[in-house]
Scaffold this active site. Structure first.
Site, PDB file in Angstrom:
ATOM      1  N   CYS A  89       2.133  79.852  14.171  1.00  0.00           N
ATOM      2  CA  CYS A  89       1.189  80.727  13.478  1.00  0.00           C
ATOM      3  C   CYS A  89       1.190  82.117  14.086  1.00  0.00           C
ATOM      4  CB  CYS A  89      -0.205  80.127  13.498  1.00  0.00           C
ATOM      5  SG  CYS A  89      -0.705  79.497  15.095  1.00  0.00           S
ATOM      6  N   LYS A 143      -7.132  63.072  12.218  1.00  0.00           N
ATOM      7  CA  LYS A 143      -6.021  62.954  11.268  1.00  0.00           C
ATOM      8  C   LYS A 143      -4.939  63.931  11.674  1.00  0.00           C
ATOM      9  CE  LYS A 143      -4.617  64.247   6.622  1.00  0.00           C
ATOM     10  NZ  LYS A 143      -3.257  63.755   6.832  1.00  0.00           N
ATOM     11  N   VAL A 202      -6.087  75.667   2.801  1.00  0.00           N
ATOM     12  CA  VAL A 202      -6.759  74.382   3.032  1.00  0.00           C
ATOM     13  C   VAL A 202      -8.099  74.598   3.728  1.00  0.00           C
ATOM     14  CG1 VAL A 202      -6.637  72.200   4.306  1.00  0.00           C
ATOM     15  CG2 VAL A 202      -4.636  73.027   3.059  1.00  0.00           C
ATOM     16  N   GLU A 258       2.437  84.779   4.410  1.00  0.00           N
ATOM     17  CA  GLU A 258       2.924  83.919   5.487  1.00  0.00           C
ATOM     18  C   GLU A 258       4.033  83.010   4.949  1.00  0.00           C
ATOM     19  OE1 GLU A 258       0.990  81.276   9.024  1.00  0.00           O
ATOM     20  OE2 GLU A 258       0.364  80.763   6.990  1.00  0.00           O
ATOM     21  N   GLU A 295      -8.406  77.517  13.181  1.00  0.00           N
ATOM     22  CA  GLU A 295      -7.354  78.519  13.406  1.00  0.00           C
ATOM     23  C   GLU A 295      -6.332  78.302  12.305  1.00  0.00           C
ATOM     24  OE1 GLU A 295      -3.804  79.876  14.016  1.00  0.00           O
ATOM     25  OE2 GLU A 295      -3.806  78.290  15.516  1.00  0.00           O
ATOM     26  N   GLY A 342      -4.417  74.765  10.679  1.00  0.00           N
ATOM     27  CA  GLY A 342      -3.589  74.556   9.493  1.00  0.00           C
ATOM     28  C   GLY A 342      -3.593  75.787   8.614  1.00  0.00           C
ATOM     29  N   SER A 343      -3.401  75.589   7.333  1.00  0.00           N
ATOM     30  CA  SER A 343      -3.250  76.719   6.421  1.00  0.00           C
ATOM     31  C   SER A 343      -4.600  77.326   6.049  1.00  0.00           C
ATOM     32  CB  SER A 343      -2.516  76.277   5.151  1.00  0.00           C
ATOM     33  OG  SER A 343      -3.386  75.582   4.283  1.00  0.00           O
ATOM     34  N   THR A 344      -4.564  78.605   5.741  1.00  0.00           N
ATOM     35  CA  THR A 344      -5.763  79.314   5.317  1.00  0.00           C
ATOM     36  C   THR A 344      -6.307  78.725   4.017  1.00  0.00           C
ATOM     37  OG1 THR A 344      -5.010  81.341   6.391  1.00  0.00           O
ATOM     38  CG2 THR A 344      -6.669  81.580   4.668  1.00  0.00           C
TER      39      THR A 344
END
Length: 542
Positions: free
Chosen positions: A327, A212, A269, A426, A293, A265-267
């Site tokens: 990132c 995805k 999520v 962030e 990551e 992606g985001s921490t």
């Protein structure tokens, strides 16, 4: 079947083209960019080797010109996720049993196609769909992705060669099996190379994948699928789906054959995914591999001996290349007051030369941020900085406009509070916050850097004094998974700086090294005894 042990080509980093005026690469890229601007495409899902179109068609637009239509992406629902899983499981046996050199050859061909005839295609698609300038697209979509593919083959062979010792009369072997089930690759918008590598690295090791991509990366993802198909990747090995995140998660994380997730992606999520997997553990055949990551609040700290021009360049490049949407981007900096006036002068001079606009104009350093949601989030942080007149002075930028595209000026704020919001959270945009410290508080400031925020992805120290470099390296040992000395904190190169961080920045499984690939295999130990014993009695029983 051949019994030879094959040696793949020795990987070398793909040379980066410069795109200077008058060069053939500049002309060909501009021509491809212009062709794509005039053309709309359909971006279907790819399930079991077949293009899947739906009635849910969502407009794809360039972030710098959101009224323009690049085409439509076909979005699916839960039944398409299930179909992708079924296709991956159907393809699994033949793919994992294919000799490694045959799997490797497919991805080596992908690398040569990406860096060769598809180079302008993938770069132009990344410029249009993700808003990168030509150089950022080149180092990402063409060069880094080709590097991932070529070096991964070498790392995979390194893993397969790692074998145990054997004693007399015994042959011990390690077999590196693919995981039992399917792998889910969930990829971000900001690097086409990451979007391609996350599913491909798992597939190289014999796994089949449900991929995805980010909604804002559907456009260049189609080029990747086109190249996979052109290289002869069998149907069902990598299945691309466009679905909403909760829809995908609800099917995938409840499936008994879910074997692992490869995520960037985001921490927030990632933590939710980890928790969901933990809650569902009784459902699975095996403990799923979780590789991620995530975010970063990356730092640059300068010592009083640092060259102000070096510091300013590290800040301007590290914070504002690709609009700070890396990132690894520098988003907080610590500058000693003894050199701050000169650093400030040089930094503002750099920013004054940075032009912002459509990436079709190769004079533009800065483009638009990815979408309206991101734009609004970044604008809110800037507005908060403007309101904090007691602690904050904005010395550059601070303006934003989304009438034509999602443009945010490179913004530099100087704060008196080293634990303020924009020093800790962030932002993922072109906002840099600087704290000016007293040179006699060097060690205290190093400890402050380490204790600020939840992330530990990248960081840099700039100094001409070796003792201070050693001090920073030791105090900041766990503050960054990628630590740079006298350089900006971005720009990791495959094969040179394996990438990843810990704490709130992920599992530190180091993309661009064998450490990542080893997560996508499950070792089996095989012991063969040539002359087995026929008497249960040991000598001591005599």
């Amino acid at each position: 079947m051949s019994n030879a042990i094959f040696a793949p080509p020795t990987p070398v980093n793909e040379p980066v083209k410069g795109y200077a005026p008058g060069t053939p690469e500049r002309a060909s890229l501009q021509a491809e960019y212009d062709r794509r601007v005039k053309t709309t495409i359909d971006a279907p899902m790819w399930i079991g080797g077949k293009a899947v179109e739906t009635k849910d068609q969502r407009k794809m637009t360039p972030p710098h010109k959101h009224a323009h239509k690049l085409g439509v992406a076909h979005f699916g629902e839960a039944k398409h996720v299930r179909a992708a899983i079924d296709a991956a499981l159907k393809a699994k046996k033949d793919w994992e049993n294919m000799p490694f050199e045959e799997r490797a050859a497919i991805f080596l061909r992908v690398a040569d196609l990406i860096s060769g005839p598809y180079r302008t295609h993938i770069n132009a698609a990344t410029m249009l769909g993700q808003g990168k300038n030509c150089f950022q697209a080149e180092i990402d979509a063409a060069c880094e992705y080709a590097d991932f593919l070529r070096f991964n083959v070498s790392y995979a062979q390194q893993i397969y060669r790692d074998q145990p010792i054997s004693s007399p009369g015994v042959w011990n072997r390690l077999e590196y099996r693919s995981l039992e089930g399917f792998v889910f690759a969930l990829t971000p918008f900001n690097f086409t190379a990451i979007a391609g590598n996350l599913p491909a690295s798992c597939a190289l090791m014999g796994n089949t994948v449900v991929w995805k991509c980010a909604d804002t990366q559907c456009y260049s993802a189609q080029v990747l699928m086109e190249v996979f198909n052109a290289a002869g990747l069998p149907p069902g090995v990598i299945n691309l789906i466009h679905v909403d995140g909760p829809t995908a998660g609800d099917v995938i994380f409840k499936h008994k054959d879910f074997a692992g997730i490869h995520f960037t992606g985001s921490t927030k999520v990632f933590r939710h995914i980890w928790q969901t997997i933990g809650n569902n553990l009784p459902l699975y055949r095996s403990y799923p591999r979780i590789v991620g990551e995530t975010g970063g609040k990356d730092f640059i700290i300068a010592h009083e001996t640092a060259d102000p021009k070096v510091v300013a360049t590290a800040l301007s490049r590290g914070a504002f290349e690709y609009q700070g949407q890396k990132c690894s981007a520098a988003s907080r900096a610590y500058i000693p007051e003894s050199i701050w006036p000169q650093v400030k002068k040089e930094l503002l001079a750099d920013l004054a030369e940075m032009k912002m606009g459509d990436p079709r104009d190769f004079k533009n350093f800065i483009g638009a941020v990815i979408d309206e949601k991101s734009f609004d989030k970044i604008a809110a942080y800037i507005d908060a900085l403007k309101k904090d007149k007691k602690n904050v002075q904005i010395i550059a930028g601070g303006k934003y406009d989304k009438k034509t595209g999602y443009f945010v000026e490179p913004t530099v704020a100087v704060t008196k509070d080293p634990k303020s919001t924009t020093m800790c959270e962030e932002i993922f945009g072109p906002v840099l916050t600087i704290y000016v410290y007293s040179p006699n508080r060097w060690m205290d400031t190093l400890k402050l850097v380490d204790a600020t925020g939840e992330y530990a992805l990248t960081g840099a120290v700039i100094s001409q004094d070796r003792e201070s470099i050693l001090q920073a390296t030791n105090v900041l040992r766990h503050s960054a998974g990628n630590f740079y000395i006298n350089d900006k904190c971005t720009g990791a190169v495959v094969g040179q700086q394996p990438f990843g961080g810990a704490r709130g920045s992920g599992t530190n499984d180091k993309a661009g090294s064998y450490l990542n690939l080893i997560r996508w295999v499950s070792a089996r130990t095989i012991k063969e005894t040539f002359v087995p014993p026929t008497d249960h009695r040991y000598p001591f029983l005599g």
